[in-house]
Scaffold this motif. Sequence first.
Motif, mmCIF file in Angstrom:
data_model
loop_
_atom_site.group_PDB
_atom_site.id
_atom_site.type_symbol
_atom_site.label_atom_id
_atom_site.label_comp_id
_atom_site.label_asym_id
_atom_site.label_seq_id
_atom_site.Cartn_x
_atom_site.Cartn_y
_atom_site.Cartn_z
ATOM 1 N N UNK B 226 2.057 -11.281 -0.761
ATOM 2 C CA UNK B 226 1.352 -10.114 -0.190
ATOM 3 C C UNK B 226 0.866 -9.175 -1.336
ATOM 4 N N UNK B 227 1.572 -9.198 -2.395
ATOM 5 C CA UNK B 227 1.207 -8.423 -3.663
ATOM 6 C C UNK B 227 0.087 -8.853 -4.320
ATOM 7 N N UNK B 228 0.037 -10.107 -4.391
ATOM 8 C CA UNK B 228 -1.333 -10.838 -4.968
ATOM 9 C C UNK B 228 -2.557 -10.699 -4.066
ATOM 10 N N UNK B 229 -2.261 -10.588 -2.641
ATOM 11 C CA UNK B 229 -3.175 -10.436 -1.841
ATOM 12 C C UNK B 229 -3.822 -8.830 -1.894
ATOM 13 N N UNK B 230 -2.613 -7.959 -1.984
ATOM 14 C CA UNK B 230 -3.192 -6.353 -2.104
ATOM 15 C C UNK B 230 -3.776 -6.278 -3.329
ATOM 16 N N UNK B 231 -3.540 -6.680 -4.438
ATOM 17 C CA UNK B 231 -4.276 -6.690 -5.640
ATOM 18 C C UNK B 231 -5.652 -6.976 -5.468
ATOM 19 N N UNK B 232 -6.040 -8.145 -5.019
ATOM 20 C CA UNK B 232 -7.238 -8.629 -4.498
ATOM 21 C C UNK B 232 -7.925 -7.803 -3.812
ATOM 22 N N UNK B 233 -7.459 -7.235 -2.774
ATOM 23 C CA UNK B 233 -8.068 -6.425 -1.940
ATOM 24 C C UNK B 233 -8.475 -5.027 -2.700
ATOM 25 N N UNK B 234 -7.706 -4.546 -3.513
ATOM 26 C CA UNK B 234 -7.919 -3.506 -4.296
ATOM 27 C C UNK B 234 -9.084 -3.694 -5.217
#
Lengths: 46, 243
Positions: B226-234
Amino acid sequence: MYDFYIFASYTFTAFALGVIIAVSFRGLLRARQSLAALQNTKNDDG
Amino acid sequence: MLERLENLSALYANPHRFMKLAARLHAPVWSVALVVLALGLFMVSGVPDDYQQGATVRIMFVHVPAAWMALFAYSFIFFASLVAVVLRHPLGYLAARAAAPVGAVFTLVALVTGALWGQPMWGTWWVWDARLTSVLVLLFIYLGYIALWEAIDDYGRAARATSILAFVGFVNVPIVKFSVDWWNTLHQPASVSRFARPALHADFLYPLLVMGVAFLFLFLAITLTRLQMEVLRQRLRVRQSEI
């Protein structure tokens, strides 16, 4: 006698963890795709 | 001490560098989680019936680790928010945001499996005692935290508001932990403690600890994803704002 309670506990745990795992991987995949699509659009414009 | 922490945090403050590290860690963390979970379930399958609780003691091996993770995940959110606010680490807010739904799921699992254990043992699905009520409050704090992130469009304002909620909500963590000591509750006191000999027989203790480690690695693996997902979303948000 207690089979229902044990079965329901393990099934619910597997279901709940399965959902959060599936949602997380789907979100990661979508974020990657959206970023790639945006990059392609920028490249096309450039 | 603070300087050393700042140096350590600065090393992975660059999201690009973090993503390279996360990509390298992703498969090993997931592998450990699944192998330890398989081992834990194998050990649980050989556990004998309890002399008082019979076969329902098997519910303990998902209920207790889920409850541990519910508290651990909220502590993780608290410390990630603290790192974000004090050290201004850009990944702190994202790590806290990534962990919240995982913590909420573990809390829900603890509540539902607790009810499924309570019905045959106590004769009731639910009582408003201090432990059960404080865990329900923890679930509501998780849901409020997630909702607050979604409710505010501006990332900076959302990050500050959710951090305040994370700090205030942390008050509930020791209340959950010590509720069984501070008040008379139907829920039993802790059977596994750092400071006292465990009240559990080794036949139950070792499978429980292995399941605890499995749930910890599951939490880390899901949160890392989920953190990888959040970084990409950011990254996506920043690039969209540049267009």
